[in-house]
Design a protein around this motif. Structure first.
Motif, short mmCIF file in Angstrom:
data_model
loop_
_atom_site.label_atom_id
_atom_site.label_comp_id
_atom_site.label_asym_id
_atom_site.label_seq_id
_atom_site.Cartn_x
_atom_site.Cartn_y
_atom_site.Cartn_z
N THR A 183 82.26 -22.57 33.77
CA THR A 183 82.90 -23.15 32.60
C THR A 183 81.89 -23.56 31.53
O THR A 183 80.70 -23.75 31.80
N VAL A 184 82.40 -23.76 30.31
CA VAL A 184 81.57 -24.23 29.20
C VAL A 184 81.06 -25.64 29.48
O VAL A 184 79.93 -25.98 29.12
N ASN A 185 81.88 -26.47 30.13
CA ASN A 185 81.44 -27.83 30.45
C ASN A 185 80.23 -27.82 31.37
O ASN A 185 79.31 -28.65 31.22
N LEU A 186 80.21 -26.90 32.34
CA LEU A 186 79.04 -26.80 33.21
C LEU A 186 77.83 -26.33 32.43
O LEU A 186 76.71 -26.83 32.63
N MET A 187 78.02 -25.39 31.51
CA MET A 187 76.91 -24.93 30.68
C MET A 187 76.36 -26.08 29.82
O MET A 187 75.15 -26.24 29.68
N LYS A 188 77.26 -26.87 29.26
CA LYS A 188 76.83 -28.00 28.43
C LYS A 188 76.01 -29.00 29.23
O LYS A 188 75.02 -29.55 28.75
N LYS A 189 76.43 -29.23 30.47
CA LYS A 189 75.69 -30.17 31.32
C LYS A 189 74.29 -29.65 31.62
O LYS A 189 73.31 -30.41 31.56
N ILE A 190 74.18 -28.36 31.92
CA ILE A 190 72.87 -27.79 32.21
C ILE A 190 71.98 -27.84 30.97
O ILE A 190 70.78 -28.17 31.05
N VAL A 191 72.54 -27.51 29.81
CA VAL A 191 71.77 -27.54 28.56
C VAL A 191 71.31 -28.96 28.26
O VAL A 191 70.15 -29.20 27.88
N LEU A 192 72.21 -29.95 28.45
CA LEU A 192 71.86 -31.34 28.20
C LEU A 192 70.72 -31.81 29.09
O LEU A 192 69.74 -32.40 28.60
N GLU A 193 70.80 -31.54 30.38
CA GLU A 193 69.77 -32.01 31.30
C GLU A 193 68.48 -31.23 31.15
O GLU A 193 67.39 -31.78 31.35
N SER A 228 69.90 -32.78 48.48
CA SER A 228 70.64 -31.73 47.75
C SER A 228 71.04 -32.17 46.35
O SER A 228 71.81 -31.47 45.69
N ALA A 229 70.53 -33.30 45.89
CA ALA A 229 70.99 -33.86 44.61
C ALA A 229 70.67 -32.95 43.43
O ALA A 229 71.45 -32.91 42.46
N LYS A 230 69.56 -32.18 43.50
CA LYS A 230 69.13 -31.39 42.34
C LYS A 230 70.08 -30.22 42.04
O LYS A 230 70.14 -29.76 40.89
N PHE A 231 70.81 -29.72 43.04
CA PHE A 231 71.73 -28.59 42.81
C PHE A 231 73.17 -28.93 43.15
O PHE A 231 74.05 -28.08 43.03
N LYS A 232 73.44 -30.15 43.56
CA LYS A 232 74.79 -30.52 44.00
C LYS A 232 75.85 -30.34 42.91
O LYS A 232 76.97 -29.90 43.20
N PRO A 233 75.59 -30.67 41.63
CA PRO A 233 76.62 -30.44 40.60
C PRO A 233 77.05 -28.97 40.50
O PRO A 233 78.21 -28.69 40.23
N ILE A 234 76.12 -28.02 40.71
CA ILE A 234 76.47 -26.61 40.67
C ILE A 234 77.41 -26.28 41.82
O ILE A 234 78.44 -25.60 41.65
N LEU A 235 77.07 -26.74 43.02
CA LEU A 235 77.90 -26.47 44.20
C LEU A 235 79.27 -27.13 44.07
O LEU A 235 80.30 -26.52 44.41
N ASP A 236 79.31 -28.35 43.55
CA ASP A 236 80.60 -29.04 43.37
C ASP A 236 81.48 -28.31 42.36
O ASP A 236 82.69 -28.20 42.55
N SER A 237 80.88 -27.82 41.28
CA SER A 237 81.65 -27.09 40.29
C SER A 237 82.20 -25.79 40.85
O SER A 237 83.36 -25.42 40.60
N LEU A 238 81.38 -25.08 41.65
CA LEU A 238 81.84 -23.84 42.28
C LEU A 238 83.01 -24.11 43.21
O LEU A 238 84.01 -23.37 43.20
#
Length: 494
Positions: free
Chosen positions: A57-67, A172-182
């Motif tokens: 999603t665009v929201n996930l992209m925005k989060k990655i760009v922000l961080e 797993s904190a560094k990649f957990k948002p990606i896994l949760d979004s998937l």
């Protein structure tokens, strides 16, 4: 039970399967009340990028760009003196070019996926000039810019990540948002069919982490273990969790780790009490787990290890080898769904059902490995994140195939090409403003009413010829006016 003499007579027969108990009464299969199928889908004729953006999603992209931009600012501020002393540092280009944008990140994603389609030994090879050069990457990014994005890529704020000695530390904190979004998007967009498969998957890495596991049966041997629940036939990933080790994922007293994993995956996916049928291998299967799932109206079929608790009558059964030439170990199978019946081919239905539906996780891993550029990375979590990016693409393609009304849908390779072209187009428009619009003037009409195959349509339709009266003035290949923008992105490769 049949007599000993009867067993000996059966041993001489060609068919290795024989009945010990008398035939059961024919009964209907248990009712399945799950509403399987796609949900919240676009139009059936939607392009490939629409399905990819549903998953990623665009929201996930925005989060990655922000961080990513947050970490870049922090890194530059902390190391400013060292950067100023080194005038050839790539970081100077980041300061000059500016922070990462949404469209630039889409171009970065397109490059990552395209690297899986065109594998090279090193990153530098994608920007190397010569007879075997690949102009697409040089047109998308300067090499230093791409490596800087790769360096600063982040998903979480480092200030919110606990240290190793902190009680709240999560490896797993560094990649957990990606896994949760998937996981969230996978369940939101699709309800699986009845047959499910649960197994482990290994993301190959030898990183020094508490999560690193050694599994000699896997091709990578060392890596990060993922527990995966997938649809058996399609390989669609429903939910996945990472195993963080005994310290962070302890097993309650009196319970097997395997049983805990199965119940946790089904519970978090809201699949209990609907009549689903789960297939597990001998690591997960046990009689106690089968009984617990049956109480929740969920059925299970799986092989049993000889050291698992089971009736003594089964454990000490004197198995007769029916095929002397093929010396295989006897298989103990537990099933709360399949009856003790033999199929027309002479095999037990439970064995046939297990062989057909157990390989869902292996199928998903196979799809991931085909077009995944498994390059070594310094950061372990980035290796896992890029692996999850591939699983986003796999789920998007399965959704496309299940929702599309095209009698000849795109192959997975063509689907990835479509996504790469669509993601890269937005970045190219930002990088070369007006260039694509000026190139439209090169669209010319063929003389004397001649026609040519459209380079875009003919490719997308699995080789069927789509004729056009127009051609690209640069490469002289046929193309429709509606397909010209898509053709311009890759025209320079020719």
């Amino acid at each position: 039970m049949t007599s000993t003499g009867a067993l000996r007579n059966m041993a001489n027969m060609a068919n290795p399967w024989f009945r010990i108990f008398p035939p059961e009464e024919i009964a209907e299969d248990p009712e399945f009340i799950g509403e399987s199928g796609v949900k919240n889908m676009p139009d059936r004729g939607a392009p490939a990028i629409a399905y990819f953006m549903l998953m990623f999603t665009v929201n996930l992209m925005k989060k990655i760009v922000l961080e990513t931009n947050r970490y870049a600012r922090s890194f530059i501020k902390t190391n400013m003196q060292r950067i100023n002393r080194c005038r050839h540092s790539r970081v100077h280009q980041w300061i000059k070019t500016g922070p990462l944008t949404i469209n630039e990140f889409k171009g970065f994603l397109a490059a990552i996926y395209n690297m899986g389609l065109n594998k090279r030994p090193t990153l530098q090879c994608y920007w190397k000039k010569g007879k075997q050069e690949y102009k697409w990457f040089r047109k998308m990014f300067p090499r230093n810019r791409f490596q800087l994005i790769l360096k600063f890529l982040h998903v979480v704020d480092n200030r919110k990540v606990s240290g190793r000695n902190d009680p709240t530390y999560d490896p797993s904190a560094k990649f957990k948002p990606i896994l949760d979004s998937l996981n969230m998007r996978s369940k939101y967009l699709y309800t699986p069919e009845r047959n499910l498969s649960i197994d482990e998957s290994l993301v190959g890495t030898r990183a020094r982490s508490v999560m690193t596991q050694y599994i000699p049966s896997k091709s990578h041997k060392f890596g990060i273990k993922l527990w995966m629940l997938v649809e058996s036939i399609s390989g669609y990933l429903i939910h996945s969790t990472v195993y963080r080790g005994r310290r962070f994922d302890p097993v309650p007293d009196g319970e097997l780790q395997s049983s805990m994993v199965v119940k946790s995956l089904l519970n978090v996916s809201c699949l209990f009490d609907k009549g689903y049928h789960v297939f597990c291998d001998s690591f997960f299967s046990s009689l106690s787990l089968a009984s617990e799932l049956l109480l929740n109206r969920t059925f299970m079929t799986g092989t049993l290890r000889s050291n698992r608790p089971m009736p003594q009558r089964i454990k000490t059964q004197n198995y007769v080898r029916m095929n002397i030439q093929n010396k295989r170990k006897p298989v103990r199978l537990v099933s709360t769904f399949c009856k003790a019946r033999v199929s027309p081919r002479g095999k037990p239905t439970a064995i046939e059902s297990y062989s057909k539906n157990m390989g869902g996780v292996d199928r998903n891993d196979m799809f991931t490995a085909f077009y995944n550029d498994e390059r070594k990375t310094v950061k372990m979590w980035k290796k896992i994140m890029f692996n999850l990016f591939q699983r986003f693409m796999i789920n998007a393609y399965i959704l496309y195939k299940k929702n599309s009304n095209n009698p000849r849908p795109l192959s997975r390779l063509q689907f990835i090409h479509e996504v790469v072209e669509s993601l890269s187009m937005e970045h190219m428009r930002d990088r070369f403003p007006g260039q694509l619009e000026n190139r439209k003037k090169e669209l010319r009409r063929l003389a004397n009413g001649k026609v040519k195959d459209c380079v875009v349509c003919s490719y997308r339709s699995n080789g069927r010829r789509k004729r056009s009266r127009l051609q690209c003035g640069r490469c002289l290949r046929g193309v429709h006016s509606l397909c010209f923008n898509r053709h311009l992105v890759l025209c320079d490769e020719q």
